[in-house]
Design a protein around this motif. Structure first.
Motif, PDB file in Angstrom:
ATOM      1  N   ASN A 111       0.837  -1.196   0.000  1.00  0.00           N
ATOM      2  CA  ASN A 111       0.000   0.000   0.000  1.00  0.00           C
ATOM      3  C   ASN A 111       0.871   1.245   0.000  1.00  0.00           C
ATOM      4  N   GLY A 112       0.440   2.260  -0.775  1.00  0.00           N
ATOM      5  CA  GLY A 112       1.150   3.534  -0.788  1.00  0.00           C
ATOM      6  C   GLY A 112       2.277   3.579  -1.800  1.00  0.00           C
ATOM      7  N   MET A 113       3.034   4.645  -1.770  1.00  0.00           N
ATOM      8  CA  MET A 113       4.124   4.866  -2.721  1.00  0.00           C
ATOM      9  C   MET A 113       5.425   4.277  -2.175  1.00  0.00           C
ATOM     10  N   VAL A 114       6.074   3.482  -3.017  1.00  0.00           N
ATOM     11  CA  VAL A 114       7.364   2.888  -2.672  1.00  0.00           C
ATOM     12  C   VAL A 114       8.381   3.342  -3.724  1.00  0.00           C
ATOM     13  N   TYR A 115       9.557   3.804  -3.262  1.00  0.00           N
ATOM     14  CA  TYR A 115      10.560   4.359  -4.178  1.00  0.00           C
ATOM     15  C   TYR A 115      11.850   3.547  -4.140  1.00  0.00           C
ATOM     16  N   ASP A 116      12.525   3.477  -5.317  1.00  0.00           N
ATOM     17  CA  ASP A 116      13.838   2.833  -5.440  1.00  0.00           C
ATOM     18  C   ASP A 116      13.849   1.453  -4.782  1.00  0.00           C
ATOM     19  N   GLU A 118      14.230  -2.467  -5.369  1.00  0.00           N
ATOM     20  CA  GLU A 118      14.613  -3.655  -6.149  1.00  0.00           C
ATOM     21  C   GLU A 118      14.461  -3.437  -7.649  1.00  0.00           C
ATOM     22  N   GLY A 119      14.962  -2.291  -8.132  1.00  0.00           N
ATOM     23  CA  GLY A 119      14.919  -2.025  -9.563  1.00  0.00           C
ATOM     24  C   GLY A 119      13.689  -1.274 -10.035  1.00  0.00           C
ATOM     25  N   LEU A 120      12.734  -1.026  -9.142  1.00  0.00           N
ATOM     26  CA  LEU A 120      11.553  -0.224  -9.473  1.00  0.00           C
ATOM     27  C   LEU A 120      11.794   1.205  -8.972  1.00  0.00           C
ATOM     28  N   ALA A 121      11.840   2.158  -9.890  1.00  0.00           N
ATOM     29  CA  ALA A 121      12.087   3.549  -9.490  1.00  0.00           C
ATOM     30  C   ALA A 121      11.005   4.036  -8.538  1.00  0.00           C
ATOM     31  N   GLU A 122       9.769   3.734  -8.877  1.00  0.00           N
ATOM     32  CA  GLU A 122       8.664   4.009  -7.963  1.00  0.00           C
ATOM     33  C   GLU A 122       7.513   3.067  -8.284  1.00  0.00           C
ATOM     34  N   ALA A 123       6.747   2.772  -7.267  1.00  0.00           N
ATOM     35  CA  ALA A 123       5.594   1.886  -7.441  1.00  0.00           C
ATOM     36  C   ALA A 123       4.464   2.384  -6.558  1.00  0.00           C
ATOM     37  N   LYS A 124       3.301   2.544  -7.163  1.00  0.00           N
ATOM     38  CA  LYS A 124       2.116   2.925  -6.401  1.00  0.00           C
ATOM     39  C   LYS A 124       1.355   1.648  -6.069  1.00  0.00           C
ATOM     40  N   LEU A 125       1.357   1.283  -4.801  1.00  0.00           N
ATOM     41  CA  LEU A 125       0.749   0.025  -4.372  1.00  0.00           C
ATOM     42  C   LEU A 125      -0.638   0.281  -3.797  1.00  0.00           C
ATOM     43  N   LYS A 126      -1.508  -0.693  -3.997  1.00  0.00           N
ATOM     44  CA  LYS A 126      -2.892  -0.537  -3.555  1.00  0.00           C
ATOM     45  C   LYS A 126      -3.315  -1.781  -2.795  1.00  0.00           C
ATOM     46  N   HIS A 127      -3.579  -1.624  -1.509  1.00  0.00           N
ATOM     47  CA  HIS A 127      -4.070  -2.734  -0.693  1.00  0.00           C
ATOM     48  C   HIS A 127      -5.513  -3.024  -1.096  1.00  0.00           C
ATOM     49  N   PRO A 128      -5.819  -4.234  -1.528  1.00  0.00           N
ATOM     50  CA  PRO A 128      -7.189  -4.523  -1.960  1.00  0.00           C
ATOM     51  C   PRO A 128      -8.186  -4.277  -0.819  1.00  0.00           C
ATOM     52  N   SER A 129      -9.299  -3.669  -1.155  1.00  0.00           N
ATOM     53  CA  SER A 129     -10.305  -3.342  -0.138  1.00  0.00           C
ATOM     54  C   SER A 129     -11.660  -3.910  -0.518  1.00  0.00           C
ATOM     55  N   HIS A 130     -12.391  -4.349   0.482  1.00  0.00           N
ATOM     56  CA  HIS A 130     -13.731  -4.878   0.213  1.00  0.00           C
ATOM     57  C   HIS A 130     -14.632  -3.811  -0.400  1.00  0.00           C
ATOM     58  N   PRO A 367      -3.979   6.124   2.707  1.00  0.00           N
ATOM     59  CA  PRO A 367      -2.970   6.281   1.643  1.00  0.00           C
ATOM     60  C   PRO A 367      -1.550   6.495   2.157  1.00  0.00           C
ATOM     61  N   ASP A 368      -1.413   7.117   3.327  1.00  0.00           N
ATOM     62  CA  ASP A 368      -0.064   7.406   3.828  1.00  0.00           C
ATOM     63  C   ASP A 368       0.525   6.267   4.660  1.00  0.00           C
ATOM     64  N   GLN A 369      -0.215   5.183   4.797  1.00  0.00           N
ATOM     65  CA  GLN A 369       0.307   4.021   5.519  1.00  0.00           C
ATOM     66  C   GLN A 369       0.996   3.106   4.496  1.00  0.00           C
ATOM     67  N   VAL A 370       2.313   3.201   4.439  1.00  0.00           N
ATOM     68  CA  VAL A 370       3.071   2.480   3.416  1.00  0.00           C
ATOM     69  C   VAL A 370       3.359   1.059   3.887  1.00  0.00           C
ATOM     70  N   ARG A 371       3.077   0.127   3.007  1.00  0.00           N
ATOM     71  CA  ARG A 371       3.272  -1.295   3.299  1.00  0.00           C
ATOM     72  C   ARG A 371       3.921  -1.935   2.084  1.00  0.00           C
TER      73      ARG A 371
END
Length: 396
Positions: A111-116, A118-130, A367-371
């Motif tokens: 969940n949230g934005m992850v930077y640099d 394992e080779g991914l410059a940035e990744a926007k992650l989304k925790h699946p929600s009911h 959104p600001d809880q990065v996982r």
């Protein structure tokens, strides 16, 4: 140091008698650098206990892939096909997974934005929600109070063309902390379950079968499930029920002509019960969201017919009937007392027997809880084995 095992810490909600064999914490060994002898012991422990926890692990994507592959050396590609979920935009899995570029069998989820990373410059992650998958939802007001739901009970499997992975590995890298949440079943039972924030919840397929009454054991041991072609695309417009255990039947599934190209020969039909290769136990292993048909064998000669369901066998194609029967068999096993909700810590590694449990994402993050987690499972080199003639004779 010898391999040590300890029972998993169960929540107060769990019935300890139903978890006597389920789950172990493993100590005294590094899962990223196992010797062949150590791996054989870990493999035995996993099939016996269904889920293994290693704490404070440093694990590279390469090591996680190698560990997962060791359970099935002939397996190669990610369980849904390398990079396949990203190329299939209509799949309900598409928003949830990002592939590690140099090890495409390992997925970044969270969940949230992850930077640099394992080779991914940035990744926007989304925790699946009911809230985006269920027909109904917990109100925003109740969400603020900490109420939530199970997202989707499932097995990790493409359910089309590829065989279901034997083992899934989940590695927690960044784990946000926060107050516990309360899962509401919202199915009229009043069932609720207190869970850690962002837990992964597990139930035993062995227990799911064992607690059934005789007439449903007989149905399970005689039945196979045929899955829809491209099931994650097929089900995308439909909506799940409030327990996350299957889909409401409203005719919203995509018709065959609107699916990506498919062949009937690549559709998957699996037994309802899958045989444990070490213990010989039968595990009730059905992904209820993707199931399209049920094929029931007749009772074996000499079996008691009184009270039996479909004693002469059946081919059930009515989607509502298929789902109702599966729900009747699976719902008892997700009762609060039978759920293990794992309390994640950073650098936790969990291995689970994907052909022996069902699991689900739970809860919601802001959104600001990065996982950030790494997940790996590999399409198996064979299909699961079903009940033996002896099993059928015993339970039918």
């Amino acid at each position: 140091m010898a391999i040590e095992v300890a029972a998993l810490p169960l929540p107060p909600s769990a019935d300890p008698s139903k978890f006597a064999d389920f789950g172990r914490e493993v100590k005294g060994v590094n899962p990223g650098t196992l010797t062949q002898e150590q791996f054989k012991e870990i493999e035995r422990l996993l099939y016996k206990h269904s889920a293994l926890l290693f704490r404070d692990v440093d694990l590279t994507p390469e090591q996680q892939y190698a560990l997962t592959k060791a359970f099935d050396p002939a397996s190669e590609s990610y369980g849904h096909g390398n990079n396949k979920t990203e190329s299939t935009k209509k799949s309900i899995l598409h928003p949830d997974l990002k592939t590690i570029p140099r090890v495409p069998q390992v997925q970044l989820i969270g969940n949230g934005m992850v930077y640099d990373h394992e080779g991914l410059a940035e990744a926007k992650l989304k925790h699946p929600s009911h809230t985006t998958f269920h027909k109904t939802r917990v109100s925003p007001e109740d969400e603020e109070k900490g109420y939530t739901r199970f997202y989707r009970w499932h097995i990790d499997a493409a359910l089309y063309d590829l065989s279901p992975p034997k083992v899934t590995t989940l590695y927690g890298i960044t784990v946000p902390k926060g107050p516990a949440q309360v899962v509401r079943y919202d199915d009229g039972t009043g069932d609720e379950l207190s869970v850690p924030l962002g837990t992964t919840a597990f139930v035993s397929g062995k227990t799911m079968f064992e607690i059934l009454p005789p007439e449903l054991k007989s149905l399970a041991v005689r039945s196979k499930v045929k899955y829809a072609p491209h099931p994650y695309v097929w089900m995308a417009p439909a909506r799940a029920n409030s327990t996350g255990l299957g889909i409401e039947t409203e005719g919203l599934e995509l018709p065959p002509e609107e699916l990506p190209p498919w062949e009937e020969s690549r559709q998957k039909t699996f037994p309802v019960l899958w045989k444990n290769p070490v213990t010989g136990d039968s595990h009730f292993e059905v992904h209820p969201c993707g199931a399209a048909e049920l094929l029931v064998d007749p009772l074996p000669e000499g079996a008691k017919r009184e009270g039996a369901l479909y004693p002469d066998g059946a081919h059930i194609t009515d989607l509502g009937e298929v789902r109702a029967l599966l729900y009747k068999m699976q719902r008892p096993a997700i009762a609060p007392s039978l759920v293990y909700p794992h309390d994640w810590h950073e650098r936790d590694l969990v291995l689970f027997h994907n052909r022996g449990v069902l699991h689900t994402v739970v809860g919601a993050f802001k959104p600001d809880q990065v996982r950030a987690f790494h997940q790996c499972n590999l399409a198996a080199s064979d299909d699961p084995a079903g009940p033996t003639p002896e099993d059928v004779k015993k339970w039918a």
